[in-house]
Design an enzyme around this catalytic site. Structure first.
Site, short mmCIF file in Angstrom:
data_model
loop_
_atom_site.label_atom_id
_atom_site.label_comp_id
_atom_site.label_asym_id
_atom_site.label_seq_id
_atom_site.Cartn_x
_atom_site.Cartn_y
_atom_site.Cartn_z
N SER A 94 0.85 -1.19 0.00
CA SER A 94 0.00 0.00 0.00
C SER A 94 0.89 1.24 0.00
CB SER A 94 -0.90 0.01 1.24
OG SER A 94 -1.44 1.31 1.39
N HIS B 19 -1.19 -1.32 -4.27
CA HIS B 19 -2.46 -0.96 -3.63
C HIS B 19 -2.52 0.55 -3.42
CE1 HIS B 19 -5.98 -1.93 -1.09
NE2 HIS B 19 -5.55 -0.99 -0.27
N ASP C 154 -4.71 3.63 -1.96
CA ASP C 154 -5.78 3.96 -1.03
C ASP C 154 -6.33 5.35 -1.29
OD1 ASP C 154 -6.02 1.69 0.78
OD2 ASP C 154 -3.96 2.15 1.36
N MET D 73 -9.00 8.14 -0.27
CA MET D 73 -9.85 8.53 0.87
C MET D 73 -10.38 9.94 0.66
SD MET D 73 -7.60 7.09 4.02
CE MET D 73 -6.67 5.55 3.89
N HIS E 268 -8.32 1.11 -4.10
CA HIS E 268 -9.25 0.90 -2.97
C HIS E 268 -9.94 2.21 -2.66
CE1 HIS E 268 -9.53 -0.27 1.62
NE2 HIS E 268 -10.71 -0.13 1.06
N MET F 91 -12.15 4.46 -0.68
CA MET F 91 -12.82 4.67 0.61
C MET F 91 -13.50 6.03 0.53
SD MET F 91 -9.76 3.13 2.91
CE MET F 91 -8.62 3.26 1.53
N MET G 83 -11.39 -5.68 5.39
CA MET G 83 -10.63 -4.72 6.19
C MET G 83 -10.38 -5.31 7.57
SD MET G 83 -9.83 -2.06 4.42
CE MET G 83 -8.97 -1.36 5.84
N PHE H 216 -6.37 4.89 8.05
CA PHE H 216 -4.95 5.15 8.35
C PHE H 216 -4.13 3.88 8.28
CE2 PHE H 216 -7.59 8.26 10.45
CZ PHE H 216 -6.98 9.46 10.08
N GLY H 217 -2.86 4.05 7.94
CA GLY H 217 -1.93 2.93 8.00
C GLY H 217 -1.41 2.77 9.42
N GLY H 218 -0.72 1.66 9.66
CA GLY H 218 -0.03 1.48 10.94
C GLY H 218 -0.88 1.07 12.12
N ASP I 58 -6.59 -6.47 4.30
CA ASP I 58 -5.96 -5.15 4.31
C ASP I 58 -5.99 -4.55 5.71
OD1 ASP I 58 -5.07 -2.59 3.75
OD2 ASP I 58 -6.80 -2.04 2.49
N GLY J 283 -2.85 -3.92 9.11
CA GLY J 283 -2.13 -4.57 10.20
C GLY J 283 -1.39 -5.84 9.80
N SER K 133 2.67 -0.15 6.13
CA SER K 133 3.77 0.23 7.02
C SER K 133 4.80 -0.88 7.17
CB SER K 133 3.23 0.66 8.39
OG SER K 133 2.35 -0.31 8.90
C1 DX5 Z 1 -6.27 1.67 5.54
C2 DX5 Z 1 -5.84 1.27 4.17
C3 DX5 Z 1 -4.72 0.30 4.14
C4 DX5 Z 1 -3.45 0.77 4.80
C5 DX5 Z 1 -2.80 -0.42 5.42
O1 DX5 Z 1 -7.50 2.30 5.48
O2 DX5 Z 1 -6.92 0.69 3.45
O3 DX5 Z 1 -4.45 -0.14 2.80
O4 DX5 Z 1 -2.55 1.39 3.93
O5 DX5 Z 1 -1.72 -0.02 6.16
P1 DX5 Z 1 -0.97 -0.99 7.17
O6 DX5 Z 1 -0.46 -2.16 6.38
O7 DX5 Z 1 0.13 -0.13 7.71
O8 DX5 Z 1 -1.96 -1.40 8.21
ZN ZN Z 2 -6.44 -0.19 1.46
#
Ligand code: DX5
Ligand code: ZN
Length: 211
Positions: free
Chosen positions: A6, A29, A31, A33, A62, A64, A133, A139-141, A171, A173, A194
């Site tokens: 991602s 990937h 994202d 938003m 993706h 969102m 999901m 958010f990532g991480g 997708d 964590g 991440s």
């Molecule tokens: C979150 C995104 C994910 C995100 C995953 O809403 O859809 O694709 O980038 O990030 P990690 O792998 O850090 O959880």
């Molecule tokens: Zn995603």
């Protein structure tokens, strides 16, 4: 098993260089938003278009965003190969799947952690992918939510029982440990942000997910 880094966790000041470091992954990937469906703003079609000449990977988009139907043409023109929208954002999922197929791209549906598989069951026969999901989108991480493993198992069961061929994508964590749990549960594609981009050697880091 396929990998989908991602780019949300990449360095946005040097996206071209960063995507080069994950070129061994099958998908990229992306994202998207809107600050409405999720409390964050990220990437639009302009960025997809700018990256397209620099990668031959599958651009896995993706969405969102609310009203995903209003933006699919822009993402397809920009170079998206497949588009995943959230079931929570549409009134007529079937019409949107059909529209994506007519326009020549693959169609996916994603579900938030609180949404059950039952919400997408009527569409599974038409889908190219289902994106589970395993964190709250935005958010990532964030930490992986183990309850998503049950959804992956349910999807794998339906897929097997009915002979469907959608990919099961997870997708949020994903790291070495959760990747293994998801693969064992029946996931075919791992999205990781991440975990991959925090590493200096991304190729090596991706290899740790392929076990
Ligand atoms: C979150 C995104 C994910 C995100 C995953 O809403 O859809 O694709 O980038 O990030 P990690 O792998 O850090 O959880
Ligand atoms: Zn995603």
């Amino acid at each position: 098993m396929l990998l989908a880094p991602s780019i949300l966790s990449a360095d946005f000041s040097q996206l071209k260089e960063d995507i080069e470091t994950v070129r061994e992954a099958e998908w990229l990937h992306i994202d998207v938003m809107d600050g409405h469906f999720v409390p964050n703003l990220t990437i639009g079609p302009l960025v997809v278009k700018a990256l397209r000449p620099h990668s031959e990977q599958v651009f896995d988009t993706h969405l969102m965003i609310t009203h995903p139907e209003a933006y699919i043409d822009a993402f397809i023109e920009a170079g998206s190969d497949q588009i995943t929208f959230h079931i929570e954002t549409v009134d007529n999922a079937e019409a949107l799947i059909d529209a994506l197929h007519e326009k020549g791209v693959k169609a996916g549906i994603s579900i938030k952690p609180a949404t059950d598989i039952a919400a997408i069951e009527p569409y599974l026969h038409k889908l190219d992918l289902v994106l589970v999901m395993s964190v709250e989108p935005g958010f990532g991480g964030q930490a992986f939510m183990p309850a998503s493993l049950d959804k992956i198992r349910q999807l794998a069961h339906i897929k097997e029982a009915k002979g469907y061929d959608f990919a099961i994508v997870v997708d949020g964590g994903i790291n070495q440990e959760t990747a293994k749990l998801c693969t064992e549960a029946g996931a075919n594609v791992l999205v990781a942000g991440s975990y991959i981009f925090k590493a200096k050697d991304r190729a090596k880091q991706m290899d740790t997910l392929r076990v």
